[in-house]
Write an enzyme that holds these catalytic residues in place. Structure first.
Site, short mmCIF file in Angstrom:
data_model
loop_
_atom_site.label_atom_id
_atom_site.label_comp_id
_atom_site.label_asym_id
_atom_site.label_seq_id
_atom_site.Cartn_x
_atom_site.Cartn_y
_atom_site.Cartn_z
CB CYS A 4 54.00 33.56 -30.99
SG CYS A 4 52.62 33.63 -31.51
CB CYS A 7 52.97 33.79 -27.62
SG CYS A 7 53.42 31.61 -27.67
CG ASP A 30 40.00 39.04 -35.62
OD1 ASP A 30 40.57 37.81 -36.10
OD2 ASP A 30 40.22 40.12 -36.63
CG HIS A 46 53.68 28.69 -29.87
ND1 HIS A 46 52.81 29.79 -30.36
CD2 HIS A 46 54.19 28.38 -30.46
CE1 HIS A 46 53.59 29.97 -31.62
NE2 HIS A 46 54.11 28.39 -31.88
CG ASN A 87 41.85 30.03 -41.25
OD1 ASN A 87 41.24 29.56 -42.17
ND2 ASN A 87 41.05 31.25 -41.28
N GLY A 93 45.35 30.19 -45.96
CA GLY A 93 46.35 30.97 -45.37
C GLY A 93 45.73 31.21 -43.83
CG HIS A 98 49.45 30.38 -30.81
ND1 HIS A 98 50.17 31.37 -29.10
CD2 HIS A 98 48.65 30.43 -29.92
CE1 HIS A 98 49.79 30.73 -28.17
NE2 HIS A 98 48.84 29.87 -28.87
CG HIS A 100 43.91 30.98 -34.73
ND1 HIS A 100 45.59 31.50 -35.46
CD2 HIS A 100 43.66 31.76 -36.06
CE1 HIS A 100 45.05 31.63 -35.80
NE2 HIS A 100 44.12 32.69 -36.54
P1 AMP Z 1 44.63 33.55 -39.39
O1 AMP Z 1 44.09 34.03 -40.53
O2 AMP Z 1 43.70 32.46 -39.15
O3 AMP Z 1 45.63 33.15 -39.26
O4 AMP Z 1 43.80 34.52 -38.70
C1 AMP Z 1 44.42 35.02 -37.86
C2 AMP Z 1 43.55 36.56 -37.08
O5 AMP Z 1 44.65 37.13 -36.91
C3 AMP Z 1 43.29 37.90 -38.59
O6 AMP Z 1 42.02 37.85 -38.45
C4 AMP Z 1 43.58 39.07 -37.73
O7 AMP Z 1 42.61 40.04 -37.76
C5 AMP Z 1 43.64 38.45 -36.15
N1 AMP Z 1 44.89 39.43 -35.57
C6 AMP Z 1 45.56 39.32 -36.04
N2 AMP Z 1 46.53 40.07 -34.97
C7 AMP Z 1 45.79 40.27 -33.70
C8 AMP Z 1 45.78 41.23 -33.05
N3 AMP Z 1 47.00 41.93 -32.13
N4 AMP Z 1 44.72 40.93 -32.22
C9 AMP Z 1 43.90 40.14 -32.69
N5 AMP Z 1 43.22 40.07 -33.48
C10 AMP Z 1 44.71 39.72 -34.54
#
Ligand code: AMP
Length: 118
Positions: A4, A7, A30, A46, A87, A93, A98, A100
């Site tokens: 993950c 994680c 982000d 997690h 989300n 989507g 994990h 957030h």
């Molecule tokens: P969601 O669509 O709500 O699952 O959003 C996941 C978010 O995680 C997206 O806005 C991605 O740009 C962000 N994301 C994915 N990998 C990373 C990372 N390594 N560091 C920071 N943000 C990330």
């Protein structure tokens, strides 16, 4: 969970621009920001979806709320406002499985959803 990505960030195994953390939760920028301020808040342990916090997640929920409060101030969003969203599952989507919360701000964020109602 070993595979993950959040994680791995929580465990310091991959880098992130961390803006806040405590014992239970942390916040980092982000990697693909959708607004001048785009910060993600995660529980350090997690959980796949936000609803799983209902099972013994009281301390984590309080940490998340405190973190949001502090980052809203440190990012200068108190006067102009901000949006928080989470989300969960395919219809929303959710890309990273994990739990957030997104904190967005620093510009007019427009309507909550771009598509028509219903
Ligand atoms: P969601 O669509 O709500 O699952 O959003 C996941 C978010 O995680 C997206 O806005 C991605 O740009 C962000 N994301 C994915 N990998 C990373 C990372 N390594 N560091 C920071 N943000 C990330």
């Amino acid at each position: 969970m070993t595979d993950c990505i959040f994680c791995k960030i929580a465990g310091g195994r991959i880098p992130a621009e961390v803006v806040w953390q405590d014992e239970h939760a942390m916040a980092f920028r982000d990697i693909q920001p959708l607004a001048p301020v785009h910060v993600l808040f995660i529980p350090k342990r997690h959980l796949e979806t936000f609803a799983e916090l209902a099972d013994g997640g009281g301390a984590v929920l309080l940490s998340l709320a405190r973190g949001i409060k502090e980052v809203v101030v440190s990012e200068g969003l108190t006067r102009t406002g901000y949006r928080i969203l989470s989300n969960n599952g395919p219809d929303a989507g959710q890309e990273v499985l994990h739990a957030h919360i997104h904190l967005l701000g620093g510009r007019d964020l427009g309507p909550m959803l771009t598509e028509t109602k219903g």
